[in-house]
Scaffold this active site. Structure first.
Site, PDB file in Angstrom:
ATOM      1  CE  LYS A  33     -54.165  -3.585 -17.052  1.00  0.00           C
ATOM      2  NZ  LYS A  33     -54.713  -2.283 -16.697  1.00  0.00           N
ATOM      3  CB  SER A  43     -59.419  -4.672 -12.602  1.00  0.00           C
ATOM      4  OG  SER A  43     -58.162  -5.046 -13.078  1.00  0.00           O
ATOM      5  CG  HIS A  44     -56.230  -5.160  -9.445  1.00  0.00           C
ATOM      6  ND1 HIS A  44     -56.566  -4.283 -10.444  1.00  0.00           N
ATOM      7  CD2 HIS A  44     -55.830  -4.414  -8.402  1.00  0.00           C
ATOM      8  CE1 HIS A  44     -56.358  -3.054 -10.012  1.00  0.00           C
ATOM      9  NE2 HIS A  44     -55.912  -3.097  -8.780  1.00  0.00           N
ATOM     10  CG  ASP A  59     -56.820  -5.925 -17.445  1.00  0.00           C
ATOM     11  OD1 ASP A  59     -56.619  -6.475 -16.344  1.00  0.00           O
ATOM     12  OD2 ASP A  59     -57.387  -4.819 -17.564  1.00  0.00           O
ATOM     13  NE  ARG A  60     -53.988  -4.337 -12.834  1.00  0.00           N
ATOM     14  CZ  ARG A  60     -53.619  -3.418 -11.959  1.00  0.00           C
ATOM     15  NH1 ARG A  60     -52.704  -3.710 -11.068  1.00  0.00           N
ATOM     16  NH2 ARG A  60     -54.166  -2.228 -11.962  1.00  0.00           N
ATOM     17  CG  ASP A 117     -56.144  -8.483 -13.644  1.00  0.00           C
ATOM     18  OD1 ASP A 117     -56.167  -9.087 -14.736  1.00  0.00           O
ATOM     19  OD2 ASP A 117     -56.568  -7.314 -13.521  1.00  0.00           O
ATOM     20  CG  ASP A 175     -59.927  -7.274 -15.752  1.00  0.00           C
ATOM     21  OD1 ASP A 175     -58.941  -7.407 -15.006  1.00  0.00           O
ATOM     22  OD2 ASP A 175     -60.075  -6.287 -16.503  1.00  0.00           O
TER      23      ASP A 175
HETATM   24  C1  VG1 Z   1     -54.283   1.336 -11.888  1.00  0.00           C
HETATM   25  C2  VG1 Z   1     -52.922   1.287 -12.548  1.00  0.00           C
HETATM   26  C3  VG1 Z   1     -53.035   1.629 -14.015  1.00  0.00           C
HETATM   27  C4  VG1 Z   1     -54.065   0.709 -14.693  1.00  0.00           C
HETATM   28  C5  VG1 Z   1     -55.384   0.785 -13.945  1.00  0.00           C
HETATM   29  C6  VG1 Z   1     -56.417  -0.171 -14.509  1.00  0.00           C
HETATM   30  O1  VG1 Z   1     -54.788   2.644 -11.935  1.00  0.00           O
HETATM   31  O2  VG1 Z   1     -52.024   2.169 -11.916  1.00  0.00           O
HETATM   32  O3  VG1 Z   1     -51.780   1.526 -14.616  1.00  0.00           O
HETATM   33  O4  VG1 Z   1     -54.254   1.076 -16.024  1.00  0.00           O
HETATM   34  O5  VG1 Z   1     -55.175   0.470 -12.579  1.00  0.00           O
HETATM   35  O6  VG1 Z   1     -55.957  -1.494 -14.501  1.00  0.00           O
HETATM   36  P1  VG1 Z   1     -54.705   3.667 -10.707  1.00  0.00           P
HETATM   37  O7  VG1 Z   1     -55.411   4.906 -11.189  1.00  0.00           O
HETATM   38  O8  VG1 Z   1     -55.351   2.998  -9.551  1.00  0.00           O
HETATM   39  O9  VG1 Z   1     -53.247   3.872 -10.457  1.00  0.00           O
HETATM   40  V1  VG1 Z   1     -57.048  -2.755 -14.227  1.00  0.00           V
HETATM   41  O10 VG1 Z   1     -56.258  -4.243 -14.493  1.00  0.00           O
HETATM   42  O11 VG1 Z   1     -57.397  -2.410 -12.626  1.00  0.00           O
HETATM   43  O12 VG1 Z   1     -58.286  -2.483 -15.230  1.00  0.00           O
HETATM   44 CO    CO Z   2     -57.490  -5.879 -14.671  1.00  0.00          CO
END
Ligand code: VG1
Ligand code: CO
Length: 543
Positions: free
Chosen positions: A380, A118-119, A285-286, A281, A283
């Site tokens: 997302k 992800s990010h 989704d954000r 981000d 991937d």
């Molecule tokens: C974080 C965010 C959560 C999101 C998750 C995956 O998780 O708080 O809201 O769904 O990342 O997003 P955590 O457990 O670190 O708080 V992504 O764009 O990283 O797949």
């Molecule tokens: Co992401």
């Protein structure tokens, strides 16, 4: 069925003890994933837990980060060995998370694997990850991720088809033994989906006279943003920043928030600022939405989307319900109440929305962590959120600031801030949470605490229960403090403290966050005894 004619190599291995999937799949340092057998044991455990039917179709793609190509090659061979007969993969291994979700649904595939952290930063010293999605396009539910974790602990061997990893550089179908590897344009289906939801004609006309800027942060959304904003809607190529997916994201931290997307915030604050800016981000989704020099808080963004959904073609028939993750501000609840539709509160992590979406209970949902989406996919969707806002600004002719002001005047403003504390020693973080949990019953009635609890969730669709999803402290004036530990980090622990303050006084709708939260932040820090447990005097990051 190809497994009969595919030569299969069976490799013996030792189990790893650290393969518990987190909030969104398994995330580790690249170097951890590069250990011999590491990816393979996790994938084999997943395939064992999934038990795909013979001849299944599986979608595979990733955000283009370092180690993606190698992992996709291995994955393809393992899928073949598991009896999968069709692998649909994005060209060069590229698929954004929402595009992969869509492709699974569109093709009626049995599952999908998305290679991303992800990010989180990429490159040889960065992070890698793997998410697996079900036939509905959504991430595996908890019962499956638990089963996978159990399987990883006792795995002794994995199976690989004995062919060379296929070339993914050109679209078309490659046959590897009995497996058809279909290499697809990563953007084509997704572009069509967006066109079915938004008023592209209106947006094109609007972009003839107005400038918008989208920052792909060297992540996966560049090709998607170019295909839609430039090729279809006529925006100049230069207005999609960092548009080429890079293995290390060009050294950037591909996280669309005001700190990591500082370049975009600067453009937003310049004298000839575009009317709308957005970022996504690694991937895809954000999302972060900026207008009139103002970053739209994600909690406000999803509430405004719900309140204005009737203005957007794909949503003009009404929305059945809405949902937000527990720490997300309650701005959405206020809109849902006014519309007379339910608003669900789920644990953090997109997978908890999927049952509600599948069951038709909700149409729009969001998380405070810059995540928003609708029933069009089961993830997302960053670019979708940007296009929604673009369509909204074009349809109303109002600036982002005007849209925000009108919303706050009608519903009040839910000030929101997240304070992250990075704690090197994960056991100190766990001890802090345990201590706070133990003191919860004694908090109400003192220092204007109205209620305090541990958030447990029962899924209204399948009745599954998820306990310990964070701690909530409600104050008499409607403010709220939430504490939880991150489930996506790859070292130490991150304590997330979420602050929310509701303001309905018309004279107090334009405060700076630091002013709005001066008192509540200190209060949250003291209540959890953060300094005592961690030695930290202040948050590592404020978002
Ligand atoms: C974080 C965010 C959560 C999101 C998750 C995956 O998780 O708080 O809201 O769904 O990342 O997003 P955590 O457990 O670190 O708080 V992504 O764009 O990283 O797949
Ligand atoms: Co992401």
């Amino acid at each position: 069925m190809n497994s009969a004619k595919t030569d299969i190599e069976i490799v013996s291995c030792e189990a790893f003890d650290d393969q518990r999937p987190g909030t969104a799949g398994l995330r580790k340092k690249v170097r951890v994933f590069q250990q011999p057998h590491y990816l393979e044991t996790f994938v084999q455990a997943t395939l064992d837990a999934l038990s795909l039917p013979p001849g299944a179709a599986v979608v595979v793609g990733g955000d283009g980060r370092y180690h993606n190509r190698k992992a996709i090659g291995t994955l393809t061979r393992m899928l073949a060995a598991a009896g999968v007969s069709r692998v649909v993969v994005g060209q060069d291994g590229i698929l954004s998370t929402p595009a992969a979700s869509h492709l699974i649904r569109k093709r009626g595939a049995n599952a999908g694997f998305i290679l991303t952290a992800s990010h989180n930063p990429g490159g040889p010293d960065g992070d890698f990850g793997i998410k697996f999605n079900m036939s509905n396009g959504g991430q595996a539910p908890e019962r499956l991720t638990n089963a996978v974790y159990e399987a990883t602990k006792s795995i002794r061997e994995y199976r690989l088809a004995a062919f060379d990893a296929p070339d993914l550089s050109a679209t078309g179908t490659v046959h590897c033994d009995g497996v058809a590897v279909e290499v697809v344009d990563p953007a084509e289906d997704y572009v069509q989906l967006m066109e079915s939801l938004f008023d592209f004609d209106l947006m094109r006309e609007f972009l003839g006279a107005n400038r918008v800027v989208f920052d792909a942060m060297n992540g996966v959304t560049g090709p998607y943003a170019r295909a839609i904003l430039c090729d279809r809607l006529g925006a100049p190529a230069a207005d999609v920043l960092n548009a080429v997916p890079l293995e290390d994201f060009g050294g950037l931290h591909p996280d669309p928030n005001p700190v990591d997307a500082a370049e975009l915030v600067e453009i937003a604050e310049s004298s000839d600022a575009p009317i709308l800016l957005g970022a996504s981000d690694g991937d895809g989704d954000r999302n972060m939405i900026i207008g009139s020099g103002h970053v739209v808080s994600p909690g406000d963004s999803v509430a405004i989307m719900l309140a204005n959904a009737h203005r957007i073609p794909g949503y003009s028939n009404g929305i059945s319900g809405a949902a937000r993750s527990m720490p997300t501000s309650r701005a959405l609840d206020a809109v849902a109440e006014k519309l007379g539709i339910p608003c669900y509160e789920t644990p953090t992590g997109w997978r908890f929305f999927c049952n509600l979406l599948d069951d038709g209970r909700i149409g729009i949902c969001g998380e405070e962590s810059f995540g928003t989406s609708s029933a069009h996919v089961r993830e997302k969707d960053g670019l979708w959120a940007f296009l929604f806002w673009l369509n909204l600004v074009a349809a109303t002719g109002h600036s982002v600031q005007r849209i925000l002001d009108d919303h706050w005047t009608e519903y009040g403003r839910n000030y929101f801030q997240r304070r992250d504390y990075f704690i090197e020693d994960a056991s100190a973080a766990a001890a802090l949470i345990e201590d706070l949990k133990g003191r919860l019953p004694g908090l109400p009635g003192k220092h204007s605490v109205a209620a305090a609890d541990r958030f447990d969730y029962t899924d209204p669709v399948d009745g599954s229960v998820s306990t310990d999803q964070g701690i909530r402290v409600f104050l008499d004036d409607g403010s709220r403090i939430v504490y939880r530990l991150s489930g996506t980090g790859t070292s130490g622990a991150t304590l997330r403290v979420y602050l929310e303050r509701i303001e309905v006084d018309g004279d107090k709708l334009g405060m700076e966050a630091d002013v709005a939260f001066a008192g509540l932040a200190a209060r949250a820090h003291a209540t959890a005894r953060i300094t005592d447990f961690t030695g930290l005097e202040s948050a590592t990051a404020i978002i």
